[in-house]
Design an enzyme around this catalytic site. Structure first.
Site, PDB file in Angstrom:
ATOM      1  N   CYS A  43       0.828  -1.211   0.000  1.00 64.21           N
ATOM      2  CA  CYS A  43       0.000   0.000   0.000  1.00 64.21           C
ATOM      3  C   CYS A  43       0.861   1.259   0.000  1.00 64.21           C
ATOM      4  CB  CYS A  43      -0.928  -0.020   1.213  1.00 64.21           C
ATOM      5  SG  CYS A  43      -1.832   1.509   1.415  1.00 64.21           S
ATOM      6  N   CYS A  48      -1.589   1.690  -3.073  1.00 63.30           N
ATOM      7  CA  CYS A  48      -2.577   2.761  -2.896  1.00 63.30           C
ATOM      8  C   CYS A  48      -1.971   4.166  -2.855  1.00 63.30           C
ATOM      9  CB  CYS A  48      -3.352   2.595  -1.593  1.00 63.30           C
ATOM     10  SG  CYS A  48      -3.398   0.952  -0.900  1.00 63.30           S
ATOM     11  N   LYS A  51       0.035   5.392  -5.981  1.00 64.56           N
ATOM     12  CA  LYS A  51      -0.961   5.446  -7.073  1.00 64.56           C
ATOM     13  C   LYS A  51      -1.840   6.689  -6.933  1.00 64.56           C
ATOM     14  CE  LYS A  51      -4.884   3.738  -6.410  1.00 64.56           C
ATOM     15  NZ  LYS A  51      -5.825   2.715  -5.944  1.00 64.56           N
ATOM     16  N   TYR A 179      -9.354  -2.936 -11.377  1.00 63.78           N
ATOM     17  CA  TYR A 179      -9.191  -1.544 -10.946  1.00 63.78           C
ATOM     18  C   TYR A 179      -7.781  -1.024 -11.187  1.00 63.78           C
ATOM     19  CZ  TYR A 179      -6.987  -2.592  -6.370  1.00 63.78           C
ATOM     20  OH  TYR A 179      -6.129  -2.967  -5.364  1.00 63.78           O
ATOM     21  N   GLU A 183      -7.089   2.250 -13.455  1.00 63.62           N
ATOM     22  CA  GLU A 183      -6.514   3.431 -12.799  1.00 63.62           C
ATOM     23  C   GLU A 183      -5.268   3.899 -13.555  1.00 63.62           C
ATOM     24  OE1 GLU A 183      -8.074   2.647  -8.242  1.00 63.62           O
ATOM     25  OE2 GLU A 183      -6.108   1.911  -8.811  1.00 63.62           O
ATOM     26  N   ARG A 206     -15.037  -6.386 -13.982  1.00 63.71           N
ATOM     27  CA  ARG A 206     -15.837  -7.567 -13.640  1.00 63.71           C
ATOM     28  C   ARG A 206     -16.126  -7.559 -12.131  1.00 63.71           C
ATOM     29  NH1 ARG A 206     -14.328 -13.046 -12.448  1.00 63.71           N
ATOM     30  NH2 ARG A 206     -12.152 -12.457 -12.604  1.00 63.71           N
ATOM     31  N   ASP A 305      -3.710  -9.776   2.303  1.00 60.01           N
ATOM     32  CA  ASP A 305      -3.762 -10.312   0.939  1.00 60.01           C
ATOM     33  C   ASP A 305      -3.305 -11.771   0.843  1.00 60.01           C
ATOM     34  OD1 ASP A 305      -4.523  -7.755   0.291  1.00 60.01           O
ATOM     35  OD2 ASP A 305      -3.009  -7.453  -1.267  1.00 60.01           O
ATOM     36  N   HIS A 438     -27.720  21.469  -1.074  1.00 58.58           N
ATOM     37  CA  HIS A 438     -27.724  22.057  -2.409  1.00 58.58           C
ATOM     38  C   HIS A 438     -26.703  23.171  -2.513  1.00 58.58           C
ATOM     39  CE1 HIS A 438     -29.492  23.073  -6.254  1.00 58.58           C
ATOM     40  NE2 HIS A 438     -29.528  24.342  -5.876  1.00 58.58           N
ATOM     41  N   GLU A 443     -26.689  15.343  -3.616  1.00 54.55           N
ATOM     42  CA  GLU A 443     -28.103  15.538  -3.249  1.00 54.55           C
ATOM     43  C   GLU A 443     -29.009  14.613  -4.061  1.00 54.55           C
ATOM     44  OE1 GLU A 443     -29.971  19.428  -4.359  1.00 54.55           O
ATOM     45  OE2 GLU A 443     -28.036  19.842  -5.287  1.00 54.55           O
TER      46      GLU A 443
HETATM   47  C1  LIG Z   1      -1.139  -0.818  -7.605  1.00 54.67           C
HETATM   48  C2  LIG Z   1      -1.974  -1.134  -6.399  1.00 54.67           C
HETATM   49  C3  LIG Z   1      -2.924  -0.238  -5.982  1.00 54.67           C
HETATM   50  C4  LIG Z   1      -3.700  -0.503  -4.869  1.00 54.67           C
HETATM   51  N1  LIG Z   1      -4.637   0.412  -4.487  1.00 54.67           N
HETATM   52  C5  LIG Z   1      -5.397   0.189  -3.400  1.00 54.67           C
HETATM   53  C6  LIG Z   1      -6.343   1.158  -2.968  1.00 54.67           C
HETATM   54  O1  LIG Z   1      -6.522   2.203  -3.596  1.00 54.67           O
HETATM   55  N2  LIG Z   1      -7.051   0.894  -1.848  1.00 54.67           N
HETATM   56  C7  LIG Z   1      -6.881  -0.260  -1.120  1.00 54.67           C
HETATM   57  O2  LIG Z   1      -7.536  -0.438  -0.081  1.00 54.67           O
HETATM   58  N3  LIG Z   1      -5.992  -1.209  -1.519  1.00 54.67           N
HETATM   59  C8  LIG Z   1      -5.247  -1.006  -2.637  1.00 54.67           C
HETATM   60  N4  LIG Z   1      -4.322  -1.947  -3.023  1.00 54.67           N
HETATM   61  C9  LIG Z   1      -4.231  -3.208  -2.259  1.00 54.67           C
HETATM   62  C10 LIG Z   1      -3.401  -3.032  -0.976  1.00 54.67           C
HETATM   63  O3  LIG Z   1      -2.138  -2.504  -1.308  1.00 54.67           O
HETATM   64  C11 LIG Z   1      -3.249  -4.381  -0.273  1.00 54.67           C
HETATM   65  O4  LIG Z   1      -4.527  -4.934  -0.057  1.00 54.67           O
HETATM   66  C12 LIG Z   1      -2.537  -4.238   1.074  1.00 54.67           C
HETATM   67  O5  LIG Z   1      -1.274  -3.665   0.929  1.00 54.67           O
HETATM   68  C13 LIG Z   1      -2.429  -5.611   1.739  1.00 54.67           C
HETATM   69  O6  LIG Z   1      -1.713  -5.506   2.941  1.00 54.67           O
HETATM   70  P1  LIG Z   1      -0.933  -6.775   3.525  1.00 54.67           P
HETATM   71  O7  LIG Z   1      -0.449  -6.349   4.860  1.00 54.67           O
HETATM   72  O8  LIG Z   1      -1.776  -7.973   3.425  1.00 54.67           O
HETATM   73  O9  LIG Z   1       0.282  -7.027   2.527  1.00 54.67           O
HETATM   74  P2  LIG Z   1       1.404  -6.072   1.939  1.00 54.67           P
HETATM   75  O10 LIG Z   1       1.094  -4.646   2.160  1.00 54.67           O
HETATM   76  O11 LIG Z   1       1.635  -6.534   0.553  1.00 54.67           O
HETATM   77  O12 LIG Z   1       2.677  -6.393   2.836  1.00 54.67           O
HETATM   78  C14 LIG Z   1       3.332  -7.632   2.783  1.00 54.67           C
HETATM   79  C15 LIG Z   1       4.801  -7.405   3.112  1.00 54.67           C
HETATM   80  O13 LIG Z   1       5.410  -8.654   3.371  1.00 54.67           O
HETATM   81  C16 LIG Z   1       6.724  -8.630   2.864  1.00 54.67           C
HETATM   82  N5  LIG Z   1       7.148 -10.020   2.716  1.00 54.67           N
HETATM   83  C17 LIG Z   1       6.648 -10.958   1.888  1.00 54.67           C
HETATM   84  N6  LIG Z   1       7.213 -12.148   2.106  1.00 54.67           N
HETATM   85  C18 LIG Z   1       8.112 -11.969   3.120  1.00 54.67           C
HETATM   86  C19 LIG Z   1       8.999 -12.842   3.828  1.00 54.67           C
HETATM   87  N7  LIG Z   1       9.053 -14.135   3.560  1.00 54.67           N
HETATM   88  N8  LIG Z   1       9.778 -12.318   4.797  1.00 54.67           N
HETATM   89  C20 LIG Z   1       9.722 -10.984   5.099  1.00 54.67           C
HETATM   90  N9  LIG Z   1       8.893 -10.128   4.478  1.00 54.67           N
HETATM   91  C21 LIG Z   1       8.079 -10.618   3.512  1.00 54.67           C
HETATM   92  C22 LIG Z   1       6.586  -7.856   1.563  1.00 54.67           C
HETATM   93  O14 LIG Z   1       7.830  -7.307   1.156  1.00 54.67           O
HETATM   94  C23 LIG Z   1       5.568  -6.781   1.946  1.00 54.67           C
HETATM   95  O15 LIG Z   1       6.198  -5.604   2.390  1.00 54.67           O
HETATM   96  C24 LIG Z   1      -3.520  -1.706  -4.141  1.00 54.67           C
HETATM   97  C25 LIG Z   1      -2.551  -2.633  -4.548  1.00 54.67           C
HETATM   98  C26 LIG Z   1      -1.785  -2.345  -5.670  1.00 54.67           C
HETATM   99  C27 LIG Z   1      -0.757  -3.343  -6.106  1.00 54.67           C
END
Ligand SMILES: Cc1cc2nc3c(=O)[nH]c(=O)nc-3n(C[C@H](O)[C@H](O)[C@H](O)COP(=O)(O)OP(=O)(O)OC[C@H]3O[C@@H](n4cnc5c(N)ncnc54)[C@H](O)[C@@H]3O)c2cc1C
Length: 461
Positions: A43, A48, A51, A179, A183, A206, A305, A438, A443
């Site tokens: 993010c 997010c 972006k 999305y 975007e 979709r 995720d 308004h 509205e």
């Molecule tokens: C281009 C883009 C735009 C987005 N826009 C939006 C938006 O507008 N609004 C919204 O709500 N969501 C958005 N998202 C989705 C959002 O970014 C994710 O849902 C969110 O970051 C998930 O958080 P998380 O903690 O699950 O994982 P992440 O934020 O992905 O964090 C996981 C972390 O784990 C680390 N990692 C992985 N494996 C290991 C390991 N074995 N050892 C140590 N570290 C590790 C990675 O390096 C990463 O930093 C967007 C995603 C993308 C790709």
């Protein structure tokens, strides 16, 4: 010697992992967080936040054009991509530092390393060092998918690389209809690039309401974006700095950059899940969890995720917080995944919460639709050819508003607030009883009186 080196080991310092670590430390747990790339995760670093900064930057294009209708003379604006990217990088570095400080202030310890599981309580760091933890939280997020390994796939970039392009492409082809694809299509169109979107389905977005899908498509096409549906990129050739994408329908598109945004997969490769007894959900490929984010191993939890439930930042944060309260705060918290407001920051923007018309018709026997499309007031003077869409989906039996869908400026901000009404189970009568503000576009949401469609399912014979 203590049985465990720490009470909680969090793998992944993204949105969910950071929240869980801070809250667990606040409950008195000894916490370690491993992050292999940059603290803040997708993010903050490449999702997010950067972006949205690019979305803001791309909007100025229309603002400059629209200003003329309001009496402004604007010298031909000049856009500089390297300046935008450098300023964006500075802001992301600031946020990363703030995230790091906040985690450390909470008492949790950050380890800048990859971590994998050796068994349910043992974590191996990239250095080979071993840590034993009572609980483990897997918060490793997801990564972009490139889909099938077509010839020339090595020339294709994903959303990871797009934030670091050294120069602005004059022409870009983006494959995907979700999305992220839309975007970035609108971001690049805003910078004056020639944009082609290629999507295998019959229409973009979709899973969104059908009216939203067709409205967004026509608005994007009006802004000059080419949207090719029902086909895929079958091969990408490179000649010097130009790419030719050969499509499954026999045509081809030349561009300076090819980006795929065709989906994301949970980050589970090489994590040692099998050694730790952590099962995968066969339906979505993410880590299988129960309502409290507990995996098949009783001391291991997974959030965000990597579970592939609802891949959004606020959901990962809420799941991380709920985990920490449940395991360390003596308070069982289950995350409610219903009616999550969500947005697409394309141009015009989409904001949506609750059920689509189709979903409501599958769920309820009587559904009323209230719909308005209109020219926003600003466009009457700017002369921009754009229309706004507002749609309410109502369960006819209870009068409850079960879905709200908006396409137009401010849609995301409106839907965040509407999400409260939907969560509170507001009825259409409650909307009607609310005084209009308004002059606003919003509205319209409280002044639509006559259903535009009524679906009544005949009782089973
Ligand atoms: C281009 C883009 C735009 C987005 N826009 C939006 C938006 O507008 N609004 C919204 O709500 N969501 C958005 N998202 C989705 C959002 O970014 C994710 O849902 C969110 O970051 C998930 O958080 P998380 O903690 O699950 O994982 P992440 O934020 O992905 O964090 C996981 C972390 O784990 C680390 N990692 C992985 N494996 C290991 C390991 N074995 N050892 C140590 N570290 C590790 C990675 O390096 C990463 O930093 C967007 C995603 C993308 C790709």
């Amino acid at each position: 010697m203590a049985e465990f080196d720490t009470d909680l080991f969090v793998i992944g310092g993204g949105s969910g992992g950071v929240r869980a670590a801070r809250i667990a430390a606040g409950h008195g747990a000894r916490v370690m967080v491993a992050e292999e790339y940059r603290v803040g995760g997708t993010c903050v670093i490449r999702g997010c936040v950067p972006k949205k900064l690019l979305v803001y930057a791309s909007h100025f294009h229309q603002e400059f054009e629209d200003a003329a209708g309001f009496g402004w003379t604007v010298a031909p604006p000049v856009f500089d991509w390297p300046t935008l990217i450098a300023n964006k990088d500075r802001e992301i570095a600031r946020l990363e530092a703030a995230y790091t400080t906040n985690v450390e202030k909470s008492g949790a310890r950050i380890l800048k390393t990859r971590a994998v599981l050796e068994d349910a309580h043992t974590i191996r760091l990239a250095s080979g060092e071993i840590v034993r933890s009572k609980y483990v939280l897997i918060a490793t997020g997801g990564a972009p998918n490139h889909g099938a390994a077509i010839p020339g796939i090595e020339h294709v970039i994903s959303s990871n690389e797009v934030f670091h392009l050294p120069s602005l492409p004059r022409r870009i082809l983006i494959q995907g209809g979700g999305y992220i694809a839309l975007e970035f299509a609108c971001i690049f169109a805003g910078f004056g690039c020639d944009v082609t979107v290629v999507y295998r389905g019959d229409n973009v977005l979709r899973g969104f309401d059908d009216d939203v899908r067709s409205h967004v498509r026509s608005e994007m096409e009006k802004e000059g974006i080419t949207i090719l549906t029902g086909c895929t990129v079958a091969r990408v050739d490179k000649h010097r700095n130009e790419f030719t994408s050969h499509l499954s329908n026999g045509s081809s598109v030349a561009s300076d950059q090819v980006m795929f945004a065709v989906g994301r997969h949970p980050n589970i490769t090489g994590l040692g899940l099998d050694k730790a007894g952590v099962a995968i959900n066969p339906e979505n490929g993410g880590i299988a969890v129960d309502g409290f984010s507990k995996t098949s191993a009783p001391n291991i939890y997974a959030i965000g995720d990597v579970t592939h439930r609802v891949n959004l930042t606020p959901v990962a944060i809420r799941e991380g917080h709920a985990f920490a309260d449940t395991v360390f705060g003596k308070r069982e918290v289950r995350v409610d995944h219903a009616d999550i407001p969500t947005a697409v920051f394309c141009q015009p923007e989409v904001g949506t919460v609750g059920l689509t018309e189709t979903q409501a018709c599958n769920q309820f026997s009587h559904v009323d639709i209230y719909k308005a499309t209109f020219r926003p007031m600003k466009a009457t003077m700017s002369g921009r050819d754009t229309r706004m869409l507002m749609k309410l989906v109502v369960d006819g039996a209870t009068d409850r508003v079960v879905g709200c869908h908006i396409v137009g400026d401010g849609a995301a901000e409106m839907v965040q607030i509407l999400g409260i009404a939907v969560k509170l189970k507001a009825t259409k009568a409650d909307f009607d009883a609310t005084m209009a503000l308004h002059p606003t576009a919003a509205e319209e949401l409280v002044t639509m009186r006559t259903p535009s469609a009524r679906h009544v399912r005949a009782a089973a014979e």
